[in-house]
Design a protein around this motif. Structure first.
Motif, PDB file in Angstrom:
ATOM      1  N   VAL A 131       0.860  -1.188   0.000  1.00  0.00           N
ATOM      2  CA  VAL A 131       0.000   0.000   0.000  1.00  0.00           C
ATOM      3  C   VAL A 131       0.887   1.226   0.000  1.00  0.00           C
ATOM      4  N   ASN A 132       0.629   2.160  -0.921  1.00  0.00           N
ATOM      5  CA  ASN A 132       1.358   3.422  -0.991  1.00  0.00           C
ATOM      6  C   ASN A 132       0.394   4.531  -0.584  1.00  0.00           C
ATOM      7  N   SER A 133       0.407   4.885   0.701  1.00  0.00           N
ATOM      8  CA  SER A 133      -0.539   5.874   1.228  1.00  0.00           C
ATOM      9  C   SER A 133      -0.344   7.254   0.625  1.00  0.00           C
ATOM     10  N   GLN A 167     -10.031   0.080  -9.058  1.00  0.00           N
ATOM     11  CA  GLN A 167     -10.152   0.726  -7.761  1.00  0.00           C
ATOM     12  C   GLN A 167     -10.427  -0.324  -6.695  1.00  0.00           C
ATOM     13  N   VAL A 168      -9.766  -0.190  -5.540  1.00  0.00           N
ATOM     14  CA  VAL A 168     -10.006  -1.087  -4.411  1.00  0.00           C
ATOM     15  C   VAL A 168     -11.367  -0.725  -3.819  1.00  0.00           C
ATOM     16  N   MET A 169     -12.293  -1.709  -3.828  1.00  0.00           N
ATOM     17  CA  MET A 169     -13.642  -1.452  -3.343  1.00  0.00           C
ATOM     18  C   MET A 169     -13.837  -1.849  -1.884  1.00  0.00           C
ATOM     19  N   GLY A 170     -13.013  -2.742  -1.375  1.00  0.00           N
ATOM     20  CA  GLY A 170     -13.136  -3.173   0.015  1.00  0.00           C
ATOM     21  C   GLY A 170     -12.498  -4.523   0.214  1.00  0.00           C
ATOM     22  N   GLY A 174      -6.754   3.385  -4.257  1.00  0.00           N
ATOM     23  CA  GLY A 174      -7.373   3.092  -2.967  1.00  0.00           C
ATOM     24  C   GLY A 174      -6.405   2.423  -2.011  1.00  0.00           C
ATOM     25  N   THR A 175      -6.595   2.713  -0.721  1.00  0.00           N
ATOM     26  CA  THR A 175      -5.713   2.177   0.320  1.00  0.00           C
ATOM     27  C   THR A 175      -6.505   1.621   1.496  1.00  0.00           C
ATOM     28  N   SER A 176      -7.756   1.254   1.284  1.00  0.00           N
ATOM     29  CA  SER A 176      -8.612   0.843   2.392  1.00  0.00           C
ATOM     30  C   SER A 176      -8.366  -0.578   2.878  1.00  0.00           C
ATOM     31  N   VAL A 177      -7.572  -1.371   2.161  1.00  0.00           N
ATOM     32  CA  VAL A 177      -7.293  -2.753   2.553  1.00  0.00           C
ATOM     33  C   VAL A 177      -5.811  -2.882   2.843  1.00  0.00           C
ATOM     34  N   THR A 186      -2.480   4.528  -3.713  1.00  0.00           N
ATOM     35  CA  THR A 186      -2.611   3.331  -4.553  1.00  0.00           C
ATOM     36  C   THR A 186      -2.172   2.085  -3.787  1.00  0.00           C
ATOM     37  N   SER A 187      -2.570   0.932  -4.323  1.00  0.00           N
ATOM     38  CA  SER A 187      -2.175  -0.359  -3.773  1.00  0.00           C
ATOM     39  C   SER A 187      -1.746  -1.261  -4.917  1.00  0.00           C
ATOM     40  N   VAL A 188      -0.729  -2.091  -4.656  1.00  0.00           N
ATOM     41  CA  VAL A 188      -0.326  -3.112  -5.622  1.00  0.00           C
ATOM     42  C   VAL A 188      -1.063  -4.383  -5.232  1.00  0.00           C
TER      43      VAL A 188
END
Length: 78
Positions: free
Chosen positions: A27-29, A63-66, A48-51, A33-35
């Motif tokens: 996760v790159n806050s 996009q990270v949805m959850g 997204g960085t929610s996970v 973004t997230s890989v």
């Protein structure tokens, strides 16, 4: 202009876009973004960085949805 074609109206009701599940590698806050590593082994950068890293995530249209549950995967050949 609205269409009177019932098929086009029906298609307009369906959700679009691609949806998949993958494991968050990092996760790159600062960039937001997230890989994410998909089940086929390829990696994508998603917004997204929610996970947290190490957890499964739902990815929709990049996009990270959850968070997604950790379920076993089975491959069958027919």
């Amino acid at each position: 202009m609205a269409t009177v074609n019932p098929w086009k109206k029906f298609i307009g009701l369906l959700p679009g876009g691609s949806k998949t599940v993958g494991e968050v590698v990092s996760v790159n806050s600062s960039a937001g973004t997230s890989v994410v590593e998909l089940r086929n082994g390829s990696q994508v950068v998603a917004r997204g960085t929610s996970v947290a890293a190490g957890q499964n995530a739902f990815i929709s249209d990049g996009q990270v949805m959850g968070q997604a549950p950790s379920l076993p995967q089975y491959d069958f050949e027919v």
